[in-house]
Design a protein around this motif. Sequence first.
Motif, PDB file in Angstrom:
ATOM      1  N   GLU A 112      -4.005  -8.428  -6.404  1.00 16.14           N
ATOM      2  CA  GLU A 112      -3.112  -9.284  -5.619  1.00 16.14           C
ATOM      3  C   GLU A 112      -2.883  -8.727  -4.222  1.00 16.14           C
ATOM      4  O   GLU A 112      -2.763  -9.497  -3.260  1.00 16.14           O
ATOM      5  CB  GLU A 112      -1.806  -9.521  -6.368  1.00 16.14           C
ATOM      6  CG  GLU A 112      -2.035 -10.409  -7.576  1.00 16.14           C
ATOM      7  CD  GLU A 112      -0.755 -10.918  -8.208  1.00 16.14           C
ATOM      8  OE1 GLU A 112       0.342 -10.686  -7.664  1.00 16.14           O
ATOM      9  OE2 GLU A 112      -0.877 -11.564  -9.266  1.00 16.14           O
ATOM     10  N   GLU A 113      -2.831  -7.407  -4.067  1.00 16.24           N
ATOM     11  CA  GLU A 113      -2.737  -6.816  -2.730  1.00 16.24           C
ATOM     12  C   GLU A 113      -3.938  -7.249  -1.883  1.00 16.24           C
ATOM     13  O   GLU A 113      -3.797  -7.630  -0.729  1.00 16.24           O
ATOM     14  CB  GLU A 113      -2.716  -5.288  -2.817  1.00 16.24           C
ATOM     15  CG  GLU A 113      -1.426  -4.685  -3.287  1.00 16.24           C
ATOM     16  CD  GLU A 113      -1.528  -3.169  -3.453  1.00 16.24           C
ATOM     17  OE1 GLU A 113      -2.649  -2.608  -3.390  1.00 16.24           O
ATOM     18  OE2 GLU A 113      -0.477  -2.535  -3.663  1.00 16.24           O
ATOM     19  N   GLY A 114      -5.133  -7.142  -2.481  1.00 13.55           N
ATOM     20  CA  GLY A 114      -6.343  -7.538  -1.773  1.00 13.55           C
ATOM     21  C   GLY A 114      -6.369  -9.018  -1.434  1.00 13.55           C
ATOM     22  O   GLY A 114      -6.777  -9.412  -0.337  1.00 13.55           O
ATOM     23  N   PHE A 115      -5.931  -9.854  -2.380  1.00 15.37           N
ATOM     24  CA  PHE A 115      -5.877 -11.299  -2.119  1.00 15.37           C
ATOM     25  C   PHE A 115      -4.936 -11.594  -0.952  1.00 15.37           C
ATOM     26  O   PHE A 115      -5.236 -12.414  -0.093  1.00 15.37           O
ATOM     27  CB  PHE A 115      -5.402 -12.051  -3.368  1.00 15.37           C
ATOM     28  CG  PHE A 115      -6.447 -12.240  -4.436  1.00 15.37           C
ATOM     29  CD1 PHE A 115      -7.774 -11.879  -4.252  1.00 15.37           C
ATOM     30  CD2 PHE A 115      -6.087 -12.796  -5.659  1.00 15.37           C
ATOM     31  CE1 PHE A 115      -8.723 -12.071  -5.253  1.00 15.37           C
ATOM     32  CE2 PHE A 115      -7.025 -13.001  -6.657  1.00 15.37           C
ATOM     33  CZ  PHE A 115      -8.349 -12.635  -6.459  1.00 15.37           C
ATOM     34  N   ARG A 116      -3.792 -10.906  -0.916  1.00 17.27           N
ATOM     35  CA  ARG A 116      -2.835 -11.137   0.177  1.00 17.27           C
ATOM     36  C   ARG A 116      -3.437 -10.720   1.525  1.00 17.27           C
ATOM     37  O   ARG A 116      -3.259 -11.404   2.530  1.00 17.27           O
ATOM     38  CB  ARG A 116      -1.526 -10.401  -0.085  1.00 17.27           C
ATOM     39  CG  ARG A 116      -0.722 -11.014  -1.199  1.00 17.27           C
ATOM     40  CD  ARG A 116       0.652 -10.385  -1.371  1.00 17.27           C
ATOM     41  NE  ARG A 116       1.267 -10.784  -2.619  1.00 17.27           N
ATOM     42  CZ  ARG A 116       1.698 -12.005  -2.916  1.00 17.27           C
ATOM     43  NH1 ARG A 116       1.594 -12.950  -2.022  1.00 17.27           N
ATOM     44  NH2 ARG A 116       2.241 -12.277  -4.084  1.00 17.27           N
ATOM     45  N   ASP A 117      -4.154  -9.594   1.535  1.00 12.17           N
ATOM     46  CA  ASP A 117      -4.815  -9.160   2.771  1.00 12.17           C
ATOM     47  C   ASP A 117      -5.883 -10.159   3.199  1.00 12.17           C
ATOM     48  O   ASP A 117      -6.056 -10.431   4.389  1.00 12.17           O
ATOM     49  CB  ASP A 117      -5.449  -7.775   2.591  1.00 12.17           C
ATOM     50  CG  ASP A 117      -4.422  -6.662   2.500  1.00 12.17           C
ATOM     51  OD1 ASP A 117      -3.258  -6.873   2.918  1.00 12.17           O
ATOM     52  OD2 ASP A 117      -4.780  -5.578   2.012  1.00 12.17           O
ATOM     53  N   LEU A 118      -6.606 -10.710   2.238  1.00  7.75           N
ATOM     54  CA  LEU A 118      -7.687 -11.650   2.537  1.00  7.75           C
ATOM     55  C   LEU A 118      -7.154 -12.927   3.180  1.00  7.75           C
ATOM     56  O   LEU A 118      -7.738 -13.439   4.126  1.00  7.75           O
ATOM     57  CB  LEU A 118      -8.465 -11.983   1.268  1.00  7.75           C
ATOM     58  CG  LEU A 118      -9.703 -12.856   1.437  1.00  7.75           C
ATOM     59  CD1 LEU A 118     -10.742 -12.163   2.301  1.00  7.75           C
ATOM     60  CD2 LEU A 118     -10.284 -13.210   0.078  1.00  7.75           C
ATOM     61  N   VAL A 119      -6.027 -13.438   2.691  1.00  2.60           N
ATOM     62  CA  VAL A 119      -5.521 -14.720   3.206  1.00  2.60           C
ATOM     63  C   VAL A 119      -4.527 -14.563   4.355  1.00  2.60           C
ATOM     64  O   VAL A 119      -4.183 -15.559   5.005  1.00  2.60           O
ATOM     65  CB  VAL A 119      -4.887 -15.573   2.082  1.00  2.60           C
ATOM     66  CG1 VAL A 119      -5.913 -15.862   1.008  1.00  2.60           C
ATOM     67  CG2 VAL A 119      -3.631 -14.939   1.510  1.00  2.60           C
TER      68      VAL A 119
END
Length: 193
Positions: free
Chosen positions: A151-158
């Motif tokens: 989820e950290e990575g998803f937040r950074d991606l979007v």
Amino acid sequence: MTDTSPASNARNYPLLAIPHIQLHGPVDGDMYASFKSQLVAAPTEGPLVVSITTLGGDPEMARAMGDTIRLLREYTGRETLFLGKVAVYSAGATFMSAFPADSRFFTRHTRLMIHERQMQSTIELNGPLNTLRYALEAKLHEIEDSIHIQEEGFRDLVRGSKVDIEDLKAKAPSNWYIEAEEARDLGLILDII
């Protein structure tokens, strides 16, 4: 004969023509070693351009390379540019998330694929009953922490895009493939060359 292909946008971004770091293949220890050696050989002044073509691999190696990019940007103020070529799948998207959305580019016909982290594991329960619970709890903690990292990575991606984190989380379980034009329209990348 008339050329009906779309006009190239590459002239607007001359720095992207020859990336300083060019990564291809599985995201793994070999790619990480190549990344580090190319970074050492890259010019130390001006924007740093990194390109990648990958069908995926180890998300932790992608995060390690991404952390290097983030630290370089934070400690030196140096601009870092991402160029996805042909395929930016799985761990490639994890690496891409280390770059701000307005510093990301794709070549024409590049595809992005985002999915949930995968786990393949077997739990062997063997021993006194009172100790078996700890093996199960340890695996559950591993899963919970992996979800948190994902989820950290998803937040950074979007971040900085038009994609809502909840929409991404809804699409990720079934492998979300995104064409370059859609990625640009969603603000996941700045432009296509």
